[in-house]
Design a protein around this motif. Sequence first.
Motif, short mmCIF file in Angstrom:
data_model
loop_
_atom_site.label_atom_id
_atom_site.label_comp_id
_atom_site.label_asym_id
_atom_site.label_seq_id
_atom_site.Cartn_x
_atom_site.Cartn_y
_atom_site.Cartn_z
N UNK A 201 0.84 -1.20 0.00
CA UNK A 201 0.00 0.00 0.00
C UNK A 201 0.88 1.24 0.00
N UNK A 202 0.26 2.38 -0.19
CA UNK A 202 1.01 3.63 -0.35
C UNK A 202 1.83 3.98 0.89
N UNK A 203 1.31 3.68 2.07
CA UNK A 203 2.01 4.05 3.30
C UNK A 203 3.22 3.16 3.54
N UNK A 204 3.23 1.95 2.95
CA UNK A 204 4.39 1.08 3.08
C UNK A 204 5.61 1.68 2.39
N UNK A 205 5.38 2.49 1.37
CA UNK A 205 6.48 3.12 0.65
C UNK A 205 7.22 4.10 1.56
N UNK A 206 6.48 4.69 2.52
CA UNK A 206 7.01 5.84 3.24
C UNK A 206 7.58 5.53 4.63
N UNK A 207 7.33 4.33 5.18
CA UNK A 207 7.80 4.07 6.55
C UNK A 207 9.32 4.10 6.64
N UNK A 208 9.99 3.54 5.61
CA UNK A 208 11.45 3.53 5.59
C UNK A 208 11.94 4.48 4.51
N UNK B 33 3.97 9.94 -2.76
CA UNK B 33 4.97 10.79 -3.42
C UNK B 33 6.30 10.07 -3.56
N UNK B 34 6.40 8.87 -2.98
CA UNK B 34 7.63 8.11 -3.07
C UNK B 34 7.83 7.48 -4.44
N UNK B 35 9.07 7.10 -4.71
CA UNK B 35 9.38 6.42 -5.97
C UNK B 35 9.11 4.92 -5.84
N UNK B 36 8.69 4.31 -6.93
CA UNK B 36 8.30 2.90 -6.89
C UNK B 36 8.98 2.10 -8.00
N UNK B 37 9.00 0.77 -7.80
CA UNK B 37 9.54 -0.16 -8.79
C UNK B 37 8.53 -1.29 -8.97
#
Length: 786
Positions: A611-618, A642-646
């Motif tokens: 989920x989107x919030x998993x991108x931002x915890x670390x 707003x984080x970058x993803x792969x």
Amino acid sequence: MVELLAPAGDFESLKAAVINGANAVYIGGKEFSARQYAGNFDRQEIIDAVRFSHAYDVKVYVTLNTLLKNEELNDALNYAAFLYESGVDAIIVQDIGFLKLLKEILPEFEVHASTQMSVNNLDGVNHLYSLGVKRVVLARELSLSEIEYICKNTQAEIEVFIHGALCICFSGQCLFSSMIGGRSGNRGRCAQPCRMQYSLEGGEKSYILSPKDLWTIEHIDKLIKAGVKSLKIEGRMKRPEYVATVVSSYRKAIDNGLDEEDKKNIMSIFNRGGFTTAYLFENQGPEMMSYQNPKNWGTALGKVLDKKGKFVIIKLEDKLNLGDGIEIFGTGKGVPVNKIYKNGKEVESANRGDEVKIYFEEAKKGDKIYKTQDIKLIERARESFEGKCIKKVPINGCFKADLEKVVLTIKKDDVEVKVLGEAPQRAISKPTTREKVIESLSKTKDTPFYFEDLEVEMQEGLMIPISQINELRRSAIEKLLDKLQNKKQRVDININFSKNKKEIIPKVAVKTGRIDVARAAIEAGADIVFFGGDRLRINSKDIEGLIQHKEKIAPYFSEIIIEEFDALKQRAKELKSKGFNCALCGNIGFYKALKEIEYDVYLDKGFNIFNSFSVDLFENKAALISYELNIKEIKNLIENTKGNTMITVYGRTKLMVSRYCPIGSSKGYNRETCPNVCNNKIHYLKDRMGEKFPIATDIYCRSHIYNSKKTIVLEHIKDLLSLNSDYWVLEFLDEDAHDVKNIVSAYKDAISRGIKGDFTLSQLAIGILEKNKNDITKGHFYRGVQ
């Protein structure tokens, strides 16, 4: 004091656990539980479970240990708020995005990190503790010395499994069920492919991935001495009699009261050909496996000596009673024992050594018969939690009455409640006696309590209706249960997503452990190569051979890092000093180490970004999105961060990683005795459908099992570009350098054409699809998981 933590799949099992000596229970709700096929508890049952358990000073933990999609987060948080309000003592979680939201919205709610988080080193424990996690459930693969080291060097509470079913894969990292059947173990719907038959290299079929159940009942003192806070029994899918039997036996082991009968009871209630201590004492070979039968074996009853019509003659190796269940070993064919004949006479039971005749139409001479249900053990177990003499909790009471008022005070430990009754009247003929009051107040049989001490102070000559005394008792006990429930104030939930409207041209990233593949990928235009990873024996290991390309090379550290942690940390420092500034990491603990060395970190599959919030915890350069999300869900995730993803667009998905090696173990070796029979090559597991799953081992003797098919999505470039993911990841296992160059070129070309609106397939792409036409999957891009 160490905690004995018991499973409960329904209210009967919870009662069995509490009455038989558990200090805490863990349960799942009907919502968001990692055991969706257990009975589980609805919301009212959860409230009742807390009230019942707290009366016995037993804590209640609720599992919310599944990965959560964006559209589920609001409901999951509201559910967590309900649990908090209801007095649940802690919540067990897997999803790191959900952890982030929990600590922001419900900061006082105690959080435990599930074994599904794959925490396998000290730094992982300490990093989660710094994020507000009070307790960490360690990976079941750790040895006693590794557990002790962690316990002695952390402020976090440590919980370990002590009994029950084992996953052969590191929990939280298994995609086997998901990729071959669409049922995700990370979402509580595992189809248990590890309990199926496979052949290795075309050899004999066996249950090569099916471990025996864990048991540590003879080693509890060692775990306590190591500093473990909570001893956890697995089994939310098990019946209450199992819970009662196992919990009572471990209670005795903790209290130094265990005997041989208890061990026999555990064996009788459920075993898969005995038990194993798994990795606790570095025991990782065939002795921990149940190759012949993945289900309950029970205990050996004897061979069929002769067949008489529909009856068989057996010389007993164990006691047999009417009502026992028996089975032909390994076939699943069984019957209940309805009649026993001994010396021509019908009897209710027979002993070891007796020759008996019993009905079993499907059995034949020479068959091995096992007793899979011991009716007497079942009856004793049930009696323990629903009989007339079940354990109750002592309370103290004080009843006072005069012409102005009636007051009943009851107290449990430091918790006290008072209830006022209507003023009594003077008795005309028969005043209420002190004995009658005590008799009425003592009728607590439908509650968890009994009065250990009951004072009655009454003015003489009063008439108090028995119905009023009964109502006072009911009201006071209900009020006491309310207070013990420890309800909290309701919390309002409000989630704010960070919208992301960027349109980007994705970069191509390659994951490999081979120098020739890395060079071919760079030559074909890869933007970044993540090098190293699982340190497979089939791969070359020297990243320094790529130092001339260091601006495009990043060291890659996998999701499982245990005994090699310190050496890899030192290696990471050396590489940083040589100019490598970025790294790909799949391990929570090693992420912490890399950040301390000041790397820019990309998050790999081990973080289970759902989920989107998993991108931002670390903090990260980019995060790899879970393989289990479909196109629509990926798009929703990317649009709301707003984080970058792969995203992974090519390669054989790694289905599981295990500290057990099926290659060496199938030949009778364990880790200490194996002469590296894997021979630094890829081996194959073949399933009943003829699919061949590659297995590669690493230098730490862990096995890595890959999908039988490759994810290739070259014909879906339009859909992939619409996701706006920053990186497209290509994973290479056994491809040669020529194929790698073509595949990287094909994806680079497809991106270049696609951003211009041309979604036709190039000849290079057509050639790749044709070459692999019988070996292609779209993964979860167009199906996802429930």
